[in-house]
Design a protein around this motif. Sequence first.
Motif, PDB file in Angstrom:
ATOM      1  N   VAL A  64       0.340  -1.127   0.116  1.00 54.04           N
ATOM      2  CA  VAL A  64       0.225   0.264   0.209  1.00 54.04           C
ATOM      3  C   VAL A  64       0.806   0.808   0.155  1.00 54.04           C
ATOM      4  N   GLU A  68       0.866   3.718  -3.670  1.00 46.07           N
ATOM      5  CA  GLU A  68      -0.054   5.254  -2.580  1.00 46.07           C
ATOM      6  C   GLU A  68       0.595   6.247  -2.447  1.00 46.07           C
ATOM      7  N   HIS A  69       1.684   5.899  -2.327  1.00 48.20           N
ATOM      8  CA  HIS A  69       2.825   7.296  -1.948  1.00 48.20           C
ATOM      9  C   HIS A  69       3.707   7.432  -2.929  1.00 48.20           C
ATOM     10  N   LYS A  72       1.841   6.101  -7.830  1.00 46.44           N
ATOM     11  CA  LYS A  72       0.565   6.097  -8.620  1.00 46.44           C
ATOM     12  C   LYS A  72       1.220   8.095  -8.355  1.00 46.44           C
TER      13      LYS A  72
END
Length: 306
Positions: A64, A68-69, A72
């Motif tokens: 994750v 996401e950090h 993305k």
Amino acid sequence: MTTTGVRGMTPRVRAGAVLAASALAIVALLAGCGSSGSGTGGSSGGGKDPGGATVSVLYAGSLVNLMEHDVKPGFEAASGDTFRGEGKGSDALVNEIKGKVTRADVFVSASTASNGKLRGGGNGDWESWYATFATAPLVLGYNPKSKFAAQLKSKPWQQVVVEPGFRLGRTDPKLDPKGRLSAQALTKVGLGKFADTDAGVFPEETLLGRLQAGQLDAGFFYTSEATEAKVPTISLAPVELGATYTVTVLNRAPQPAAAAAFVTYLLGPKGVALMRKHGLHPAATVTLTGDRSAVPAALRSAVGGS
């Protein structure tokens, strides 16, 4: 003689004229706004985001922070497409795909066994191939404030986790490959009776938070997760287990071109650098499993297809 100008109107007539003029001005303003927008029938392509496609990526929950950090924003800046991700246990995501809960483009798994559950007619033929791109060893992460922290650093872990009051966390082996590996680790050191219960089993998305909040003394994690969260770890020796990360573009992906662009970014130099930053061990060579002819042409060089 009666005049036709505003000055010559009666108060009632003059007020009506002003209201009529105001209404016409509002209509003109609304018409102008509508013509300058990007409505669904305009030149933006029937409502499609003119900035690019939205690629839906289902990924193993242990990734994750990476996804996401870093991945993305990096992918979106490089491609102009939009990343929409969801992280859960790999088998939980398999269930979503097969149950058509989510129309996804890309599946990133932490276990090749999860990939197998999407292949073939009996499984809905959702996947024809996958590329193995990284690994991450399984370790025991612990809370440094735990009263058992000193023992974990000085004694074999399998002796400490059975101490009275020790709170050990793991994920569900029915939904998450890490949960299966954790059960295997316990069984290999003679603690199979613990692996056969639901004690200490939590969703993958909450396990790290529980450890950091002091609700657990230790838990099973991949080195990538522990590195990101700065969680101290100990080796599970003599047990050696770990995640094997794979990626595929799902059959019937709604956005196949954007999906291929995402996989290209993930497996390219920038993606590999981000993997290392987050504690993964990128493969020296990406290996392809499955039907090579089903790999999108734009991806064949990246995933080892011909």
